[in-house]
Design an enzyme around this catalytic site. Structure first.
Site, PDB file in Angstrom:
ATOM      1  N   LYS A 197       0.856  -1.177   0.000  1.00 12.75           N
ATOM      2  CA  LYS A 197       0.000   0.000   0.000  1.00 12.75           C
ATOM      3  C   LYS A 197       0.898   1.234   0.000  1.00 12.75           C
ATOM      4  CE  LYS A 197      -3.564   2.434   2.520  1.00 12.75           C
ATOM      5  NZ  LYS A 197      -4.564   2.369   3.592  1.00 12.75           N
ATOM      6  N   LYS A 250      -2.104  -1.482  -3.899  1.00 13.67           N
ATOM      7  CA  LYS A 250      -2.997  -0.320  -3.845  1.00 13.67           C
ATOM      8  C   LYS A 250      -2.179   0.959  -3.929  1.00 13.67           C
ATOM      9  CE  LYS A 250      -6.062   1.892  -0.627  1.00 13.67           C
ATOM     10  NZ  LYS A 250      -6.507   1.941   0.735  1.00 13.67           N
TER      11      LYS A 250
END
Ligand code: PBG
Length: 327
Positions: A197, A250
């Site tokens: 992330k 992400k």
């Protein structure tokens, strides 16, 4: 004139049927997860920077979920917009058995036992500091945060979560949460780790939706540097060793190379999150008539699949499912 060519790749593109013979990548509603924002108010509130998305009231959510299931959606992930009064420096509300997420899980599980319920584990919706972890003297504490995340995860499992998705990026949280879930009697609850992330500016609209922007500084001491990909592979190895069932990259669209490398580094299913800023860009251009929304959204999702994602979290999940059915 006719060129003397040995190879004419266009022959394999000459008709729809011929193109379909050798299509490599498929997208279906089965691959999609619909992220939903919820709050504890009686009215639904549209989110300004995410046209088409709202913070749903309990009744609004039930209505929308029923429709989403009819449209072919099989999994959702819940994000709570908490009032200022529920926020604190330790984020205690995150493990309140009567909290908004926990109550919502119980209600949805009773009504739709087959719908896959995914929850987010991180403190930001509950943190008076707007960080994913506990703050002390301007620093984000790792190990103290992991302890709280374990409580949050167990309370979500008790309330009916099928898949728990830690998005906080603390070190060691996957192993610790796995152990806590097993000790509490939830060996079948899955862990979908936000493995890679990035500290991305594409989360802006999400933070508007939850009013969860950091009150000071940024998230760069826990989320990853957008310049890096080897670091993602290191995170994959750790999450795998700690017992993650799925790994996630992400954002998705600007990180297709990371998705590809993660895909090649692990046998675990790979998820990707087409985040709020990606949605906002596609939506804004479409609303202006600059892009053909249906075509550009389906292309963006197909590209994420081609890069190597199995599962895609997207705010376009319902519309995409509808378009795919018509196609
Ligand atoms: C919070 C969380 C964020 C998102 C998912 N979980 C925001 C953040 O880390 O600041 C972003 C999702 C999106 O932008 O759509 N831990």
């Amino acid at each position: 004139m006719t060129l003397s060519l040995i190879e004419r790749p266009r022959r394999n593109r000459k008709s729809a049927a011929v193109r379909a013979w050798h299509r490599e990548t498929f997208l279906s509603a089965d691959h999609l997860v619909w992220p939903v924002f919820i709050h504890d108010k009686d009215v639904d509130e549209p989110i300004g920077s995410m046209p088409g998305c709202s913070r749903w009231s309990p009744a609004g959510l039930d209505r929308e979920v029923a429709e989403a299931i009819a449209e072919g959606i099989g999994a959702i992930v819940l994000f709570p917009a908490e009032p200022e009064s529920s926020k604190s420096s330790l984020g205690e509300e995150s493990w309140n058995p009567q909290g908004l997420v926990q109550r919502t899980l119980r209600r949805l599980k009773a009504a739709w036992p087959d719908l896959v319920l995914i929850t987010d584990v991180a403190l930001d919706p509950y943190s008076s500091d707007g960080h994913d972890g506990i703050v002390q003297d301007g620093r984000i504490l790792n190990d103290a945060t992991v302890e709280v995340l374990c409580r949050q995860a167990v309370s979500q499992a008790e309330a009916g979560a099928d898949v728990i998705a830690p998005s906080d990026m603390m070190d060691g949280r996957i192993g610790a949460i796995r152990e806590a879930l097993d000790a509490a009697g939830f060996p079948d609850v899955s862990l979908l780790s936000y493995t890679a992330k990035y500290a991305s500016a594409f989360y802006g609209p999400f933070r508007d939706a939850l009013d969860s922007a950091p009150k000071f500084g940024d998230k760069k001491t826990y989320q990853m540097d957008p310049a890096n990909v080897r670091e993602a592979l290191r995170e994959v190895a750790l999450d795998e060793a700690e017992g993650a069932d799925l790994v996630m990259v992400k954002p998705a669209g600007p990180y297709l190379d990371v998705i590809r490398q993660v895909r090649e580094a692990t046998a675990l299913p790979v998820a990707a999150y087409q985040v709020s800023g990606e949605y906002a860009m596609l939506k804004a251009a479409s609303q202006n008539g600059w892009l053909d929304e249906r075509r550009v959204v389906l292309e963006s999702l197909l590209a994420i699949r081609r890069a190597g994602a199995d599962v895609i979290f997207t705010y376009y999940a319902r519309q995409a499912a509808g378009w795919l059915k018509e196609a």
